[in-house]
Enzyme design. Sequence first.
Site, PDB file in Angstrom:
ATOM      1  N   GLY A 203     -32.836  19.853  -4.454  1.00 48.95           N
ATOM      2  CA  GLY A 203     -32.709  18.395  -4.594  1.00 48.95           C
ATOM      3  C   GLY A 203     -32.630  17.949  -6.043  1.00 48.95           C
ATOM      4  N   GLN A 656     -31.605 -12.385 -25.702  1.00 45.17           N
ATOM      5  CA  GLN A 656     -31.954 -13.781 -25.431  1.00 45.17           C
ATOM      6  C   GLN A 656     -31.727 -14.640 -26.669  1.00 45.17           C
ATOM      7  OE1 GLN A 656     -35.798 -12.008 -23.388  1.00 45.17           O
ATOM      8  NE2 GLN A 656     -35.913 -14.221 -23.290  1.00 45.17           N
ATOM      9  N   GLU A 691     -36.115 -11.251 -26.723  1.00 46.00           N
ATOM     10  CA  GLU A 691     -36.154 -12.451 -27.570  1.00 46.00           C
ATOM     11  C   GLU A 691     -36.111 -12.067 -29.037  1.00 46.00           C
ATOM     12  OE1 GLU A 691     -39.123 -15.355 -26.556  1.00 46.00           O
ATOM     13  OE2 GLU A 691     -38.942 -16.356 -28.491  1.00 46.00           O
ATOM     14  N   ARG A 767     -50.448 -19.931 -28.628  1.00 46.59           N
ATOM     15  CA  ARG A 767     -50.294 -20.437 -27.260  1.00 46.59           C
ATOM     16  C   ARG A 767     -51.502 -20.049 -26.394  1.00 46.59           C
ATOM     17  NH1 ARG A 767     -46.486 -22.524 -23.393  1.00 46.59           N
ATOM     18  NH2 ARG A 767     -45.078 -23.055 -25.071  1.00 46.59           N
ATOM     19  N   GLU A1122     -42.144 -19.623 -16.221  1.00 47.89           N
ATOM     20  CA  GLU A1122     -43.341 -18.913 -16.656  1.00 47.89           C
ATOM     21  C   GLU A1122     -44.610 -19.256 -15.865  1.00 47.89           C
ATOM     22  OE1 GLU A1122     -42.593 -20.087 -20.834  1.00 47.89           O
ATOM     23  OE2 GLU A1122     -42.940 -17.991 -21.283  1.00 47.89           O
TER      24      GLU A1122
HETATM   25  C1  FAD Z   1     -38.984   9.558  -8.218  1.00 42.52           C
HETATM   26  C2  FAD Z   1     -39.730  10.784  -7.743  1.00 42.52           C
HETATM   27  C3  FAD Z   1     -40.801  10.611  -6.890  1.00 42.52           C
HETATM   28  C4  FAD Z   1     -41.512  11.720  -6.443  1.00 42.52           C
HETATM   29  N1  FAD Z   1     -42.579  11.505  -5.619  1.00 42.52           N
HETATM   30  C5  FAD Z   1     -43.302  12.560  -5.185  1.00 42.52           C
HETATM   31  C6  FAD Z   1     -44.426  12.343  -4.333  1.00 42.52           C
HETATM   32  O1  FAD Z   1     -44.731  11.217  -3.932  1.00 42.52           O
HETATM   33  N2  FAD Z   1     -45.146  13.424  -3.966  1.00 42.52           N
HETATM   34  C7  FAD Z   1     -44.823  14.689  -4.373  1.00 42.52           C
HETATM   35  O2  FAD Z   1     -45.515  15.631  -3.992  1.00 42.52           O
HETATM   36  N3  FAD Z   1     -43.761  14.927  -5.166  1.00 42.52           N
HETATM   37  C8  FAD Z   1     -42.993  13.894  -5.580  1.00 42.52           C
HETATM   38  N4  FAD Z   1     -41.912  14.118  -6.397  1.00 42.52           N
HETATM   39  C9  FAD Z   1     -41.584  15.479  -6.791  1.00 42.52           C
HETATM   40  C10 FAD Z   1     -40.395  16.118  -6.018  1.00 42.52           C
HETATM   41  O3  FAD Z   1     -39.605  15.146  -5.402  1.00 42.52           O
HETATM   42  C11 FAD Z   1     -40.818  17.063  -4.939  1.00 42.52           C
HETATM   43  O4  FAD Z   1     -41.631  18.062  -5.463  1.00 42.52           O
HETATM   44  C12 FAD Z   1     -39.639  17.675  -4.187  1.00 42.52           C
HETATM   45  O5  FAD Z   1     -40.075  18.168  -2.964  1.00 42.52           O
HETATM   46  C13 FAD Z   1     -38.952  18.786  -4.961  1.00 42.52           C
HETATM   47  O6  FAD Z   1     -37.857  19.266  -4.196  1.00 42.52           O
HETATM   48  P1  FAD Z   1     -36.406  19.484  -4.810  1.00 42.52           P
HETATM   49  O7  FAD Z   1     -35.565  20.072  -3.750  1.00 42.52           O
HETATM   50  O8  FAD Z   1     -35.875  18.268  -5.426  1.00 42.52           O
HETATM   51  O9  FAD Z   1     -36.758  20.548  -5.935  1.00 42.52           O
HETATM   52  P2  FAD Z   1     -35.893  21.023  -7.157  1.00 42.52           P
HETATM   53  O10 FAD Z   1     -36.030  20.065  -8.302  1.00 42.52           O
HETATM   54  O11 FAD Z   1     -34.525  21.346  -6.736  1.00 42.52           O
HETATM   55  O12 FAD Z   1     -36.702  22.345  -7.500  1.00 42.52           O
HETATM   56  C14 FAD Z   1     -38.066  22.295  -7.854  1.00 42.52           C
HETATM   57  C15 FAD Z   1     -38.608  23.694  -8.168  1.00 42.52           C
HETATM   58  O13 FAD Z   1     -38.647  24.479  -7.004  1.00 42.52           O
HETATM   59  C16 FAD Z   1     -37.886  25.661  -7.164  1.00 42.52           C
HETATM   60  N5  FAD Z   1     -37.226  25.932  -5.884  1.00 42.52           N
HETATM   61  C17 FAD Z   1     -36.527  25.034  -5.144  1.00 42.52           C
HETATM   62  N6  FAD Z   1     -36.135  25.615  -4.011  1.00 42.52           N
HETATM   63  C18 FAD Z   1     -36.579  26.897  -4.045  1.00 42.52           C
HETATM   64  C19 FAD Z   1     -36.481  27.996  -3.149  1.00 42.52           C
HETATM   65  N7  FAD Z   1     -35.825  27.912  -2.016  1.00 42.52           N
HETATM   66  N8  FAD Z   1     -37.080  29.145  -3.512  1.00 42.52           N
HETATM   67  C20 FAD Z   1     -37.731  29.266  -4.670  1.00 42.52           C
HETATM   68  N9  FAD Z   1     -37.862  28.257  -5.562  1.00 42.52           N
HETATM   69  C21 FAD Z   1     -37.285  27.088  -5.244  1.00 42.52           C
HETATM   70  C22 FAD Z   1     -36.924  25.338  -8.279  1.00 42.52           C
HETATM   71  O14 FAD Z   1     -36.469  26.489  -8.947  1.00 42.52           O
HETATM   72  C23 FAD Z   1     -37.743  24.458  -9.154  1.00 42.52           C
HETATM   73  O15 FAD Z   1     -38.571  25.208  -9.988  1.00 42.52           O
HETATM   74  C24 FAD Z   1     -41.155  13.041  -6.851  1.00 42.52           C
HETATM   75  C25 FAD Z   1     -40.051  13.195  -7.708  1.00 42.52           C
HETATM   76  C26 FAD Z   1     -39.350  12.096  -8.141  1.00 42.52           C
HETATM   77  C27 FAD Z   1     -38.185  12.288  -9.063  1.00 42.52           C
END
Ligand code: FAD
Length: 1190
Positions: A203, A656, A691, A767, A1122
């Site tokens: 992701g 602004q 501003e 203010r 405001e």
């Molecule tokens: C705006 C935002 C909000 C978030 N909120 C939360 C939250 O509320 N709670 C929370 O826990 N996390 C949160 N996260 C963190 C993140 O979204 C999660 O940890 C998510 O599940 C990561 O998955 P991904 O597929 O995007 O990982 P990636 O970014 O693609 O990979 C993450 C890591 O996992 C490794 N990896 C991925 N897949 C595999 C695989 N199949 N085998 C081995 N290694 C692998 C990658 O090499 C990398 O090191 C948030 C992130 C963002 C940007």
Amino acid sequence: MISKFHPHLKCIVHHAVNACLAPVCSLHHCAVITVDGIGTVASRLHPVQRIAKAHGSQCGFCTPGMVMSMYTLLRNNPEPSMVDIEEAFQGNLCRCTGYRPILEGYKTFAKKSACCGGRGRGKGCCMANNCNEEDISMYDPSKFIPLDPTQEVIFPPELLNLGKQPPRQMKFKGERVLWIQPSTLTELLDLKSHYPESKLVVGNTEVGMPMKFKNLLYPVILAPAYISELNSVQHTKQGIVFGAACTLTLLGEVLRDAVAKLPTYQTEVFKAILEQLRWFAGKQIRNVAAIGGNIMTASPISDLNPVFMAAACKLTTMSKGTVHFFLGRSCAFIGQYFSAFKQSPRQEDDIAIVTCGMNVVFKEGSNIVEKILLSFGGMAPTTVIPKTTCKKLIGSAWNEKLLEDACASLAEEMVLPPSAPGGMVPYRRTLTLSLFFKFYLTVKHYLAVDLQHEAVPPGQSSEDFVGRPIMHLSALKQATGEAVYCDDIPCYENELHLALITSTKAHAHILSIDTGEAMTVPGVVAFVFAKDIPGSNITGPAFYDESVLAEKMVTCVGHIVGAVVADTQAHAQRAAKVVKITYDELKPIISIQVSTAVFMKSVELYEKYVNQIRLTFNPYCEIHIGGQEHFYLETNCTVAVPKGEDGEMELFVSTQTASKTQALVAKALGVPANRIVCRVKRMGGGFGGKESRSIILSTVVAVAAMKRPVRCMLDRDEDMLVTGGRHPFLGRYKVGYMTSGKIIALDVTFYANAGNSKDLSFSIVERALFHMENSYNIPHVCGTGYMCKTNLPSNTAFRGFGGPQGMMVAESWMSDVALACGIPSYEVRRMNLYNEGDLTPFNQRLEQFTIGKCWEECLDISNYMKRQGAVEEFNRQHRWTKRGLSIIPTKFGISFTSVFLNQAGALVHIYTDGSVLLTHGGTEMGQGLHTKMVQVASRALGIPCSKIFISETSTNTVANTSPTAASASSDLNGMAVYNACQTLLQRLEPYKVKNPKGSWEDWVNAAYFDRVNLSANGFYNNSGRAFNYFSYGVSCSEVEIDCLTGRQKVCSDMWTSGAFMQGLGLFTLEELHYSPQGSLLTRGPGMYKIPAFGDIPVELQVSLLRDSPNDKAIFSSKVLGEPPLFMAASVFYAIKDAITAARSESGLSGPFRLDSPATSERIRNACEDRFTKLCPPAEPGTYTPWAVRV
Ligand SMILES: Cc1cc2nc3c(=O)[nH]c(=O)nc-3n(C[C@H](O)[C@H](O)[C@H](O)COP(=O)(O)OP(=O)(O)OC[C@H]3O[C@@H](n4cnc5c(N)ncnc54)[C@H](O)[C@@H]3O)c2cc1C
Ligand code: FES
């Protein structure tokens, strides 16, 4: 929106995603639809673009995101429920609207739509079912284009064919990165073994962030998102097996389905995971983030790992030739109870402070613990299991004794060093106990022990807006993505991009600057440092006390030292990050330190009447009010275009303050102001942040642009780092009062953290002093204000401009007096209110004073007395949840307090076709100023709005403009527009008289052929009084707090607007964290939380006072920009009221200190009880904290 044929689900799926986190390589085989692809103003609007007509678009910068979230939802589900709609927006932020109009507008798509206000009377109409909601809508939903799913863009057949073909390995080679998408598991394992340093990305929601913000580079990326095994979902007897690339959205769907089908005892863990997913990021993240990514990141605050660990889930890993299994085996037991909890600063779309999974299995038919597994995130560098505690509890009965043992043991086992990253150490420790206590109560309930359910407040009522405002003039363009913001201006042919080089030290001498490595970055063209400024390096909006570029010394982290210009933004930013600066560090001053840090002298000593009253509070009482980040959705942006002769330059700026930008750029370039034109089309929000602080960026860009056009739009983290925000304030006060609650004397001192330059701090502290008594008549008043110079970026204007801080301190002493006297706070407030004709401490008589009327109306509408009784009853019945109620007045002075700024100009041209081009000195930042000015001109000239157009604000049409600020722009510019129109009307009058039946066009043409000047300028200035008039309001809020976690929920509030939600953020949520070395730790939406959709009060009512004319401004205009911000203080004091009730359970009474914002941490710590006593804070001075209060 991304659409793709899902090879495993065998269907087309549509997902809303965050563009900034979606690597282009991951989009192969996908169709991408952006807002411009679904409808345009000129052709046909898409039904989701009705957000414009529903008044859900103000500055419009967030609108395309809102439109696409809704569009995606409707593509997947043309008849969503309200819950689906609210869920779709969990990841969207808006800083202007307060969210209500967006939800109201989109409610019209919901299966069970809101009340139709009687329009649909007849078949199925709610009115037929005795609904009494009045027809109060500001638009007619029946005129909206209906949704017709058959008219949507189809998924391209070529992509469908491609998607159905067997997968093939793909490679993309970029400037620095090789991206490989393997098609099978074997290929993936081979590639990983061939490139051991490669990074797996699914992701990209974890990996993408450090690549962007920490400059991390992964030369080889493996993308396994399409591998069959990693996407599979298998149902087995032991549970469900998910492939690591399954997204969290899919995880949720599968588990929801299982919960619906399987017996309850088999779904305890599933339900807990679903509960965690509810608060896990926003929809856009869950749509792409995978389970594997969450596990492998091993984040200390992962929301899923504690649940997986507490449930003893099995994890299978593979490398070439080997397979490993970790952890135990997940099984469902009869007599098993499982819960997951997450405590975060903001409930929706936020990372956890502490998160946990808790699993207990009882011996059959008993309450004796057979197995227990607790797992916590946020308490160590990885997820941890408190093994000793778990072991101790086995064999115990689930009763008070077990609770006590568990808490004592957890308090010992779950320790954190006082300097732990993330701070909030006592709170986090207390949370482990509190969350266990919640689990204890939940299980006790299931074990059929008596427990009370807590009532949920009734659903939202509809709004009660008076009047029917016209749609924001740009709203449709904003909803289609056609509205042009500064960075949308097409690139000039030889344009360059600029990135800032900023200081990493808060206070230091600069010893050397080395650009060697930066020079080697491709595309770099030049560097700009102080020596390159042709004119003066000295600048400042009110006092010349700062430099455009730091030369010998830096005085804050983020101080701009120089800039790089390069062919692309990416190259410029990469080069800026590798410029090496060496420093000789000096001790920084970060916080307001009353005794030592005040090295800017007192701005005002300000006394009323005699000051001989004995003051009863001794020593001084205090309240600290934290700062606030503007978080306009559009960050600062400037495009500077040299004209090639006579030093002329044209600047397109998101500001602004067009005239100030013009003046200070001219000063830096060493040319007269008449060579510089500053043009502002619109801003994606300003709130005071543009501003004065926008000027430095514009100046640096202008200096770099002397030969070629240069553009710079700051990234969010850069913007937050360099621009400063609302001033943190420390208020110290003594109050003299009678036991009746009547206040006689006040002595208050304000200390404002000004940062490293004066900027506008003088007027802001002034203010605050002008508002120090809020709406109360205190006979003897003494006020003093100090600007404290610190090594932080200069703090600046922010909605309310010091007024909210002044009034917040006033409400603090008011609350103290009420608690000290033991009298309900609404009585004390009421008895001290001003009356018509009273004099303020600065000798301004209060005329048309409506607070008393507002107060009575608010009491009446909110049913205050009945609510008070209900709150008391609720609090008697609930030990760990408390409700609080509060009613707060607001009196806000309208005018610039720097008198010379109370002037405005306008220029009106009438063309021979009858169309009118209007220009005035104000800028459009979402507040609808241009819309209002068109309304003024329309009424003044007696022609429809459609004949009038405003193109932009520019310094070559209206000169010497005041900043668009102080909520006064409609009043000032409106009068200037009116005056210009009057001049034109007088010139047209003879032709009207001559041809009374003629049209507007006839009169204009007759005048033209008669050689009459059809252009006029208008000018206006107002009185020299402190304030032209006051804007009044009263707000009442009811809240509910969870005494165990500090979570709060606004049950009901009697006011709303974007300003109110910004105030809600200021007083309850938004917290800037600085390291002790002065580095801002909260540099983006991940760390800094502004209110989201889920923070809107459960029930909201707004009422505007009828029959309250205002003869001090055009067409009875009354400032609303405001003042409503401070209305949110009623939420803060309702929270304080609820905490008072919680404290009384522990035998505590009387005044207590509650600083702003009332975050969950502060609320929890203030609700002192046996759990907080087990986790005392470390002695100050014995450790270096992670963050300091500034
Ligand atoms: C705006 C935002 C909000 C978030 N909120 C939360 C939250 O509320 N709670 C929370 O826990 N996390 C949160 N996260 C963190 C993140 O979204 C999660 O940890 C998510 O599940 C990561 O998955 P991904 O597929 O995007 O990982 P990636 O970014 O693609 O990979 C993450 C890591 O996992 C490794 N990896 C991925 N897949 C595999 C695989 N199949 N085998 C081995 N290694 C692998 C990658 O090499 C990398 O090191 C948030 C992130 C963002 C940007
Ligand atoms: S309209 Fe939403 S941020 Fe301005």
